[in-house]
Design a protein around this motif. Structure first.
Motif, PDB file in Angstrom:
ATOM      1  N   PHE A 155       7.704  -2.388  -0.159  1.00  0.00           N
ATOM      2  CA  PHE A 155       7.559  -0.742  -1.572  1.00  0.00           C
ATOM      3  C   PHE A 155       7.897  -0.518  -0.821  1.00  0.00           C
ATOM      4  CE2 PHE A 155       5.834  -3.325  -4.851  1.00  0.00           C
ATOM      5  CZ  PHE A 155       5.347  -4.538  -3.816  1.00  0.00           C
ATOM      6  N   ALA A 156       8.511   0.239  -1.662  1.00  0.00           N
ATOM      7  CA  ALA A 156       9.267   1.450  -1.662  1.00  0.00           C
ATOM      8  C   ALA A 156       9.637   2.437  -3.644  1.00  0.00           C
ATOM      9  CB  ALA A 156      10.953   2.166  -2.032  1.00  0.00           C
ATOM     10  N   ALA A 160       0.366  -1.665  -0.272  1.00  0.00           N
ATOM     11  CA  ALA A 160       0.143  -0.318   0.196  1.00  0.00           C
ATOM     12  C   ALA A 160       1.056   1.135   0.516  1.00  0.00           C
ATOM     13  CB  ALA A 160      -0.875  -0.117   1.352  1.00  0.00           C
ATOM     14  N   LYS A 219      15.103   2.027   3.751  1.00  0.00           N
ATOM     15  CA  LYS A 219      14.196   2.166   4.147  1.00  0.00           C
ATOM     16  C   LYS A 219      14.228  -0.199   5.045  1.00  0.00           C
ATOM     17  CE  LYS A 219      11.550   5.193   1.904  1.00  0.00           C
ATOM     18  NZ  LYS A 219      10.205   5.436   1.027  1.00  0.00           N
ATOM     19  N   LYS A 256      13.170  -0.642   8.493  1.00  0.00           N
ATOM     20  CA  LYS A 256      11.671  -1.187   9.037  1.00  0.00           C
ATOM     21  C   LYS A 256      12.303  -2.580   8.961  1.00  0.00           C
ATOM     22  CE  LYS A 256       9.481   2.480   6.366  1.00  0.00           C
ATOM     23  NZ  LYS A 256       8.956   3.422   5.962  1.00  0.00           N
ATOM     24  N   ASP A 261       3.638   4.686  10.717  1.00  0.00           N
ATOM     25  CA  ASP A 261       4.662   3.724   9.889  1.00  0.00           C
ATOM     26  C   ASP A 261       3.472   2.227  10.491  1.00  0.00           C
ATOM     27  OD1 ASP A 261       6.562   2.281   8.207  1.00  0.00           O
ATOM     28  OD2 ASP A 261       7.811   4.186   8.117  1.00  0.00           O
ATOM     29  N   ILE A 262       3.233   2.359   9.300  1.00  0.00           N
ATOM     30  CA  ILE A 262       2.957   0.903   9.614  1.00  0.00           C
ATOM     31  C   ILE A 262       3.725  -0.308   9.311  1.00  0.00           C
ATOM     32  CG2 ILE A 262       1.245  -0.861   8.808  1.00  0.00           C
ATOM     33  CD1 ILE A 262      -1.033   1.615   7.914  1.00  0.00           C
TER      34      ILE A 262
HETATM   35  N1  CTP Z   1       4.832   2.322   4.607  1.00  0.00           N
HETATM   36  C1  CTP Z   1       4.011   2.461   5.930  1.00  0.00           C
HETATM   37  N2  CTP Z   1       3.708   3.254   6.115  1.00  0.00           N
HETATM   38  C2  CTP Z   1       3.972   5.035   6.550  1.00  0.00           C
HETATM   39  C3  CTP Z   1       4.518   5.161   5.283  1.00  0.00           C
HETATM   40  C4  CTP Z   1       4.768   3.680   4.748  1.00  0.00           C
HETATM   41  O1  CTP Z   1       3.609   1.097   6.028  1.00  0.00           O
HETATM   42  N3  CTP Z   1       3.744   5.797   7.107  1.00  0.00           N
HETATM   43  C5  CTP Z   1       4.991   1.744   4.112  1.00  0.00           C
HETATM   44  C6  CTP Z   1       4.744   1.789   2.349  1.00  0.00           C
HETATM   45  O2  CTP Z   1       3.947   0.619   2.628  1.00  0.00           O
HETATM   46  C7  CTP Z   1       6.022   0.489   2.100  1.00  0.00           C
HETATM   47  C8  CTP Z   1       7.497   1.152   3.049  1.00  0.00           C
HETATM   48  O3  CTP Z   1       6.568   2.229   3.521  1.00  0.00           O
HETATM   49  O4  CTP Z   1       6.097  -0.668   2.297  1.00  0.00           O
HETATM   50  C9  CTP Z   1       7.797   2.659   2.282  1.00  0.00           C
HETATM   51  O5  CTP Z   1       6.611   3.685   1.953  1.00  0.00           O
HETATM   52  P1  CTP Z   1       7.384   4.574   1.514  1.00  0.00           P
HETATM   53  O6  CTP Z   1       6.320   5.907   0.975  1.00  0.00           O
HETATM   54  O7  CTP Z   1       8.267   4.539  -0.256  1.00  0.00           O
HETATM   55  O8  CTP Z   1       8.072   5.206   2.245  1.00  0.00           O
HETATM   56  P2  CTP Z   1       8.071   6.165   3.614  1.00  0.00           P
HETATM   57  O9  CTP Z   1       8.580   5.316   5.006  1.00  0.00           O
HETATM   58  O10 CTP Z   1       6.773   6.886   3.721  1.00  0.00           O
HETATM   59  O11 CTP Z   1       9.171   7.157   3.631  1.00  0.00           O
HETATM   60  P3  CTP Z   1       9.064   8.596   2.340  1.00  0.00           P
HETATM   61  O12 CTP Z   1       7.753   9.126   2.290  1.00  0.00           O
HETATM   62  O13 CTP Z   1       9.976   9.286   3.274  1.00  0.00           O
HETATM   63  O14 CTP Z   1      10.103   8.117   0.862  1.00  0.00           O
END
Ligand code: CTP
Length: 419
Positions: A342-343, A293, A356, A360, A324-325
């Motif tokens: 995913f990134a 997601a 990441k 994570k 941050d789930i």
């Molecule tokens: N993710 C999550 N919870 C959030 C943000 C991200 O679980 N609040 C998860 C996404 O589902 C993905 C991963 O973390 O598997 C990386 O998400 P991404 O949006 O690429 O990175 P962020 O941690 O949000 O960092 P940034 O926005 O600085 O790139």
């Protein structure tokens, strides 16, 4: 490529090898009478190119949209349209027994209704009822028809019987309207059929519990407005469907209302907070958790209980971070759970994705460069690099999201078997 095991004793006795004299997988390509029938020509050609024996079956009305001559030239055997064929008095049982997969593209409202209700008044519907093979239907119609409860009910019936539904896409429709109902991309349909025929399909995730998240979260500003992102949910749904096809018990936590194939339990959510609750709950004790997601990183602090009006002036949006789930899943995981993130990046893709991966606490990080053509949000295709905490890297060049899903799951299976 090897053939799928036949699901019934009848079809396993009467396989393609004995009845066609070749070892090619056998696909019946059903074409019903919609404007998208011309796209079935492309499906036919691609399947034949991939080494499949294709038997085209057109409804009599489909011939008004696309000529039998074209399929005669491209298919592996002559087009059939009628039950009343003197050379082959029971063509539907031959086709039904030979088929490894029957794919209907496009599937019209009328065809879906007849199939769901067990009507068999032409060669295509009799073949559909006479086969024990996997059936794939690819609906295509106008948005109003797609949204009609009768159509959705027929699809639910078919899904409950194990029929694979490849839902239509949003896009330009006949007559210039725009909406959902356009036949899925022929390349994606072909990939799905090849995936079903592929020997890898059975069943390397049997007995494995997989939880997947998909789609962009929607964070309310007031009762009518949300903050969201461009995620379509297609990649997460493809992972859930591929895992189910490979035998896993799959739960999908999704923000989209995309139809999902049989065998996937769906939990619909809206916000990051909803998704966090569902993922922490369903993810506890799962063997594999995949966070595909696009979770909003920020949400409005304090949702207005009533609609904000222009006359009140421009609202000042104060944002707060969402949970941050994935990081929380990483903290809670047990050592035998596989965690995949995913990134989606636009620059320094590998560096950011690696940070990441480590930060994570995940096993695999699927990185994609969403600034590249055909990659990421809302496309049917994707190109990714799968980075592993074990140092292994897999590059997947531009292909369908279903093939990307299988490549990610191949890595998951390798990790599971190493534990
Ligand atoms: N993710 C999550 N919870 C959030 C943000 C991200 O679980 N609040 C998860 C996404 O589902 C993905 C991963 O973390 O598997 C990386 O998400 P991404 O949006 O690429 O990175 P962020 O941690 O949000 O960092 P940034 O926005 O600085 O790139």
């Amino acid at each position: 490529m090897t053939l799928l095991p036949k699901p019934s004793p009848l079809t396993s006795q009467v396989g393609p090898i004995s009845m066609t004299g070749n070892t090619k997988p056998f696909v019946v390509l059903g074409v019903s009478a919609g404007i998208a029938a011309y796209k079935a020509v492309e499906i036919c050609r691609r399947l034949v190119d991939a080494g499949v024996h294709v038997a085209p079956v057109l409804t009599e009305r489909a011939v008004h949209f696309v000529g039998a001559t074209t399929f005669n030239a491209l298919g592996s055997e002559p087009v059939q349209t009628s039950l009343w064929n003197e050379a082959s008095p029971i063509p539907h049982t031959r086709l039904g027994q030979l088929a490894d997969v029957v794919v209907v593209a496009p599937a019209t409202v009328d065809l879906l209704a007849r199939y769901a209700n067990g009507l068999a008044d032409d060669l295509l519907t009799t073949t559909l009822l006479a086969t024990a093979a996997t059936v794939v239907v690819c609906p295509a119609m106008h948005t109003e028809m797609w949204d009609h409860p009768a159509v959705q009910q027929n699809l639910a019936t078919l899904r409950s019987r194990g029929v694979v539904i490849i839902p239509p896409e949003d896009g330009r429709l006949a007559g210039g309207d725009v909406g959902s109902g356009r036949l899925a991309d022929p390349a994606a349909i072909v990939d799905a059929v090849l995936g079903l025929l592929d020997s890898r399909t059975p069943l390397d995730l049997a007995g494995v519990r997989v939880v997947v998240s998909a789609g962009g979260t929607r964070e309310p500003i007031d009762p009518v407005r949300v903050l969201t992102n461009r995620s379509s949910g297609k990649q997460g749904h493809a992972i859930a469907e591929a895992a189910a096809r490979r035998g896993a018990e799959v739960e999908l936590v999704t923000t989209t209302d995309r139809p999902v194939t049989h065998g996937v339990t769906v939990h619909r959510v809206e916000t990051a907070a909803d998704m966090e609750a569902a993922m922490l709950d369903r993810g506890a004790g799962a063997d594999v958790v995949v966070m595909a997601a696009a979770v909003a990183d920020f949400r409005p602090k304090g949702v207005s209980p009533s609609k904000l009006h222009k006359s009140d002036g421009i609202p000042e949006l104060i944002l707060e971070p969402t949970p941050d789930i994935l990081a929380e899943l990483g903290r809670r995981r047990t050592s035998d759970q596989i965690l995949v993130g995913f990134a989606a990046e636009t620059d320094e893709v590998t560096e950011r994705a690696t940070a990441k991966l480590v930060g994570k606490g995940v096993d695999l990080m699927v990185a994609n460069d969403v600034s590249a053509a055909g990659v990421g949000f809302d496309h049917d295709t994707n190109a990714v690099t799968v980075l592993g905490a074990d140092g292994c890297t897999t590059e997947v060049s531009l292909t369908s999201k279903m093939r990307v899903a299988d490549a990610v799951l191949d890595r998951v299976v390798a990790l599971l078997s190493a534990r």
